[in-house]
Design an enzyme around this catalytic site. Structure first.
Site, short mmCIF file in Angstrom:
data_model
loop_
_atom_site.label_atom_id
_atom_site.label_comp_id
_atom_site.label_asym_id
_atom_site.label_seq_id
_atom_site.Cartn_x
_atom_site.Cartn_y
_atom_site.Cartn_z
CG HIS A 368 -1.64 -1.21 1.33
ND1 HIS A 368 -2.62 -1.76 2.27
CD2 HIS A 368 -2.22 -2.07 0.27
CE1 HIS A 368 -3.32 -2.92 1.87
NE2 HIS A 368 -2.90 -3.04 0.62
CB CYS A 681 -6.36 1.24 -18.92
SG CYS A 681 -7.24 -0.10 -18.50
#
Ligand code: PEP
Ligand code: MG
Length: 750
Positions: A368, A681
Site C-alpha cells: 500500500h 489501460c
C-alpha cells in the site's frame, strides 16, 4: 550469577567509564580499554577488531599481542576465528584455538602461544561493528559468567563506537555514520531525488551505557516497564472492539506486545545486564540487539514478525526511559527523504507531497505504501537492507528510484553524477511541459487520446500537470485497500464527487471494485485458493456478493448527481457476466430514481477485456457494451500463461511479441466492426515504444500513469504510424518473435 561476579563486572565497567571520560585520542582510549579488560578478566590478551569495510576486520587495539600488528592485521569476514564470530554473530569459546574449525595462524601477532580464545561480537541493533577477544595462556574454556561479562563489555564498546569515542587522528578509525553507504534495493516508484534524511521513527540515542547506581537503574527499568504494560493494555482495550482480518492482525501484534511486556525471561535478562553495570537503556538495547541479530538469521516469516514486535516494543521502552516519547523534536528538513522500516498508507498520505523521496527497509511493489508513493509520484526504493540503522536524521541522501539504489552520505563523485541525472530528468520534464497543451498527434495526422490512471485523491492534481485527457482508469479498490475497514456509501459518494469535480468536466472511467488475487482487503476474509490470479476476483466477487457492488454503484450515481457518469466492470471473461453486472446497475438506477436521486444525464457502461476469451466473445457483446478497455497487465499474463507478479517469468515474454500484438490488432478490428470505442489501460500503455506499436495496431486511446504521458506524447508526435505499421508487418512476415528489434532499428535509423 554470584554477587561477587556481579560486582567484578560492575567494577570493570566502572573502570571503563573512567577511561572513557579521560581526555585523549580515540586510539589511546581503545588501548586503555583492552588493557583494563585483560587485567579484569585475568587474561594475557585482549584485542578489539573493528570493521574497516563491510568485508574486512582490522585489529585496532590489543593488550598482549604484538603492538606492531595493530592496524596491520586484517582478516576477511568469515576468515579465522575472529572472522567467524563477526560473520555468525555467535560467541566462539574454546580451550584449544589452534584445533578449532577455521583457525588461522597470524604470525605477526605472535598468538600461537594462547590456546584459550573467547570472541564475542560487538554489535549494535543488529549492525555488526567488530569483535572483542580475550585469550589466555592457560588452556581453559571460559565460564558462562565470563562470556556474559564480555558480552556486556562488548555492548559498552558498541555504544561508545556509535558515539564516536574512538575516532581520532592516528587511530585511522572511521566514525560510525560518516562514511558513504550504498544500498541496493528494489524499485517501488521511479524517479530520482536528493535531500536529507528524515527518520519516520527517530532512533533513540543512549548517551550513557554504564550505570552509576544499579539499584536506581533497576527502579527506572521497572517503572518504565510498568508504564509500558499499562500503555499496551490501553491499546488492547481501545482496539478491542473492531472486526475483520486487519483488526485481528492488530490484536495479534498487541497480544504479542503484552506477552513480551510480561515476559519474565526478557525482564530477567535486562535486570541481569543492569546488575552487571549497564544502564537501563543499554540493557534494553542489548536485548534488542540480540533480537535484531536473530531477525537476520530466522527465515520463518511468523517468527520474524514476532521478533519485529519485540523490536518495536523495545523502541517504545527506550522512548519511555529516555523521555523522548514519539516527538523527538527533530524538524522535518526542507527536502525530506523519508527513511523507515515500513510505513502505512495513511501515515504516508499525511506526509504527502512534501516528501522528496522514500526509502524503506521492507515493503513490496504491490504494498500500500508503494501504491500511495506512486499516486504522489514520489521516488521510492524498497528493501534497502539496514538503512534505518545506518541513516541519521539530516544525512545527505540520494534516491535513484529507477535502479532501486540509494546513496547515503554520497561522496563528491556520486553527488556530481547524480546531479547530472537529476538535471537531465529536469530537462526532459521541461520538454514534456512544453508539449503539455498540445495533442498527441502523429506526423501522419492521427490523434491519440492520452488519459491517466488514478485511484486516490492524491492522483488528481496530476490531471492538470500531466495534460492528461481525463482519467481512463480510476482503480476504485485503492480506496478500499488503504483503509482498515469497509468504507461507507456516503463516504464513497463524497469521495467520488470530489474526483468528478477535480476532473472539471473531463471523463473519469470508474472501474468497480477489482479485488482478489494480489489485492486483498485487510478487513475481508482472505480466500485460500490454489491460484488466486485465476480465482475468485473482480467481477466474480461482485456478482457472487452483489451487496458491495451495488453499494458502490449507488455511491457513484449519487456522486454524479445528474452529471455524466462512466462505469467499467473489471475482468469480464464472458458476455453473460457483463449482462449480469449491467442488470445490477439497472436495478440500482431504478431504485435511486424511485428514491428521488438524480440519474446521470449520460451513462456509459464498459467492460475490461483482461482475458483472451472476451476477445472472442459473440458480436452481440461488442454491440452491447458502450466501450472496451484492454487491461493489458492481466491480458498479457493470461495470454502467455506467465504470472505478472513473478519476476522470473514476467519478463520472459515481450509485449511486442507478434502474437500479442496480433491479438491487440484483432480486438481493435472487432471493436471497429461494431463501432465500439476501445482503449488500453495496462502499464504497457505508458511505455513509449509499446504505446507507439499499440497506436500502429489501431488503438486511439491509451491510459497510463501521469508521469508517462509526456514521454509517450513526445514519441508519438515524432512518428508516422503508417511507417510503424509497415515495420511491424515486415517483422511479422519475416517470422520475428518480437517486433522490438525492428522498431528500435527503425527509430535509430530515422
Ligand atoms: C490490467 O490488468 O491491465 C489493469 C489495468 O488492471 P490492474 O492492473 O488493476 O489489474
Ligand atoms: Mg487487471
Amino acid at each position: 550469577m554470584t554477587d561477587s561476579t556481579k560486582s567484578k563486572s560492575r567494577t570493570l565497567l566502572g573502570r571503563l567509564r573512567e577511561a572513557l571520560a579521560e581526555e585523549g585520542e580515540g586510539q589511546e582510549r581503545l588501548d586503555r580499554i583492552t588493557q583494563i579488560i585483560a587485567e579484569s578478566m585475568e587474561c594475557e590478551v585482549c584485542s578489539i577488531y573493528l570493521f574497516r569495510d563491510d568485508e574486512t576486520l582490522e585489529l585496532c587495539a590489543t593488550q598482549g599481542l604484538n603492538p606492531e600488528s595493530v592496524h596491520q592485521t586484517r582478516m576477511r569476514l568469515g576468515e579465522g576465528l575472529v572472522g567467524r564470530v563477526a560473520k555468525t554473530s555467535h560467541v566462539v569459546n574454546t580451550a584449544d584455538a589452534p584445533s578449532s574449525r577455521g583457525f588461522r595462524f597470524m604470525p605477526e601477532t605472535g598468538e600461537e602461544v594462547f590456546p584459550s580464545f573467547l570472541g564475542v561480537p560487538i554489535q549494535r541493533l543488529g549492525e555488526r561493528l567488530g569483535v572483542l577477544v580475550v585469550q589466555s595462556r592457560e588452556a581453559r574454556k571460559f565460564t558462562d559468567d565470563e562470556v556474559y561479562a564480555l558480552e556486556v563489555v562488548a555492548m559498552v564498546v558498541a555504544e561508545m563506537t556509535e558515539l564516536g569515542a574512538f575516532v581520532g587522528e592516528g587511530a585511522a578509525l572511521s566514525a560510525r555514520h560518516q562514511q558513504p553507504v550504498l544500498f541496493r534495493g528494489g524499485v517501488g516508484q521511479e524517479g530520482a531525488a536528493q535531500g536529507h534524511v528524515y527518520l519516520h521513527e527517530a532512533r533513540v540515542v543512549v548517551t550513557n551505557p554504564i550505570a552509576d547506581d544499579p539499584q536506581a537503574e533497576l527502579a527506572r527499568l521497572r517503572n518504565a516497564v510498568d508504564t509500558l504494560r499499562v500503555s499496551v493494555d490501553d491499546m488492547l482495550a481501545t482496539a478491542g472492539n473492531g472486526a475483520g482480518a486487519e483488526h485481528k492482525e492488530q490484536m495479534q501484534v498487541l497480544e504479542t506486545y503484552r506477552m513480551f511486556a510480561n515476559s519474565k525471561g526478557w525482564m530477567r535478562r535486562m535486570e541481569e545486564d543492569i546488575a552487571r553495570g549497564l544502564s537501563a537503556e543499554a540493557a534494553v538495547e542489548k536485548e534488542q540487539s540480540t533480537a535484531r541479530t536473530r531477525m537476520g538469521q530466522v527465515t520463518d516469516a511468523y517468527l520474524r514478525e514476532r521478533l519485529h514486535d519485540l523490536d518495536d516494543l523495545s523502541n517504545r521502552l527506550l522512548r519511555i526511559l529516555t523521555g523522548q516519547g514519539n516527538n523527538t523534536g527533530v524538524e522535518i528538513p526542507d527536502d525530506p527523504i523519508l527513511v523507515a522500516r515500513n510505513i502505512g498508507p495513511a501515515e504516508l498520505l499525511e506526509y504527502g507531497r512534501k516528501l522528496r523521496g522514500i526509502v524503506l527497509e521492507e515493503g513490496s511493489v504491490g504494498s500500500h505504501a508503494a501504491i500511495v508513493a506512486r499516486a504522489l509520484a514520489i521516488p521510492l526504493v524498497i528493501n534497502a537492507n539496514n538503512v534505518t540503522t545506518e541513516a541519521l536524521n539530516g544525512d545527505h541522501i540520494m534516491v535513484d528510484g529507477d535502479q532501486g539504489i540509494v546513496h547515503l552520505r554520497p561522496d563528491d563523485n556520486v553527488v556530481e553524477a547524480f546531479k547530472d541525472k537529476i538535471a537531465m530528468l529536469a530537462k526532459e520534464q521541461e520538454r514534456y511541459a512544453s508539449i503539455r497543451g498540445k495533442p498527441a498527434e502523429t506526423l501522419d495526422g492521427k490523434v491519440i487520446t492520452l488519459a491517466m490512471n488514478a485511484g486516490l485523491m492524491a492522483d488528481l492534481p496530476s490531471l492538470e500537470s500531466s495534460g492528461a485527457d481525463g482519467v481512463g482508469l480510476f482503480r476504485t479498490e485503492l480506496q478500499f485497500l488503504i483503509r482498515n475497514k469497509m468504507p461507507k456509501r456516503a463516504e464513497l459518494a463524497a469521495l467520488y464527487s470530489r474526483v468528478i469535480k477535480a476532473a472539471k468536466g473531463q471523463r473519469v472511467v470508474f472501474r468497480t471494485l477489482d479485488i482478489g488475487s494480489d489485492k486483498v482487503l485487510p478487513y475481508m476474509k482472505a480466500q485460500e485458493e490454489p491460484n488466486p490470479a485465476l480465482g475468485w476476483r473482480a467481477i466474480r466477487v461482485g456478482l457472487d456478493k452483489p451487496g458491495v457492488m451495488r453499494m458502490q454503484l449507488q455511491a457513484l450515481i449519487r456522486a454524479a448527481n445528474g452529471r455524466p457518469l462512466t462505469v467499467m466492470f473489471p475482468f469480464v471473461a464472458q458476455f453473460e457476466e457483463y449482462c449480469a453486472a449491467h442488470s445490477h446497475l439497472d436495478r440500482v438506477l431504478e431504485r435511486e430514481a424511485a428514491l428521488g436521486h438524480p440519474i446521470p444525464e449520460k451513462l456509459e457502461v464498459g467492460a475490461m477485456l483482461e482475458t483472451p476469451s472476451l476477445a472472442f466473445a459473440p458480436r452481440k457483446f461488442f454491440e452491447e457494451v458502450d466501450f472496451i478497455s484492454i487491461g493489458g497487465n492481466d491480458l498479457k499474463q493470461f495470454f502467455f500463461a506467465a504470472d505478472r507478479e513473478n519476476e522470473r517469468v514476467r519478463q520472459r515474454y515481450d509485449t511486442l511479441n507478434v502474437s500479442f500484438l496480433s491479438l491487440i490488432e484483432r480486438i481493435v478490428e472487432r471493436c471497429n466492426e461494431t463501432g465500439t470505442p476501445v482503449s488500453f489501460c495496462g502499464e504497457d500503455a505508458g511505455r513509449p515504444i509499446e504505446a507507439l506499436c499499440f497506436a500502429a495496431m489501431g488503438l486511439r486511446t491509451l491510459s497510463m500513469r501521469p508521469a508517462s504521458i509526456g514521454p509517450v506524447k513526445s514519441l508519438l508526435r515524432r512518428a508516422n504510424l503508417d511507417q510503424v505499421k509497415a515495420v511491424i508487418d515486415e517483422a511479422r512476415a519475416r517470422g520475428d518473435q518480437s517486433v522490438r528489434p525492428a522498431i528500435m532499428g527503425w527509430l535509430r535509423g530515422r
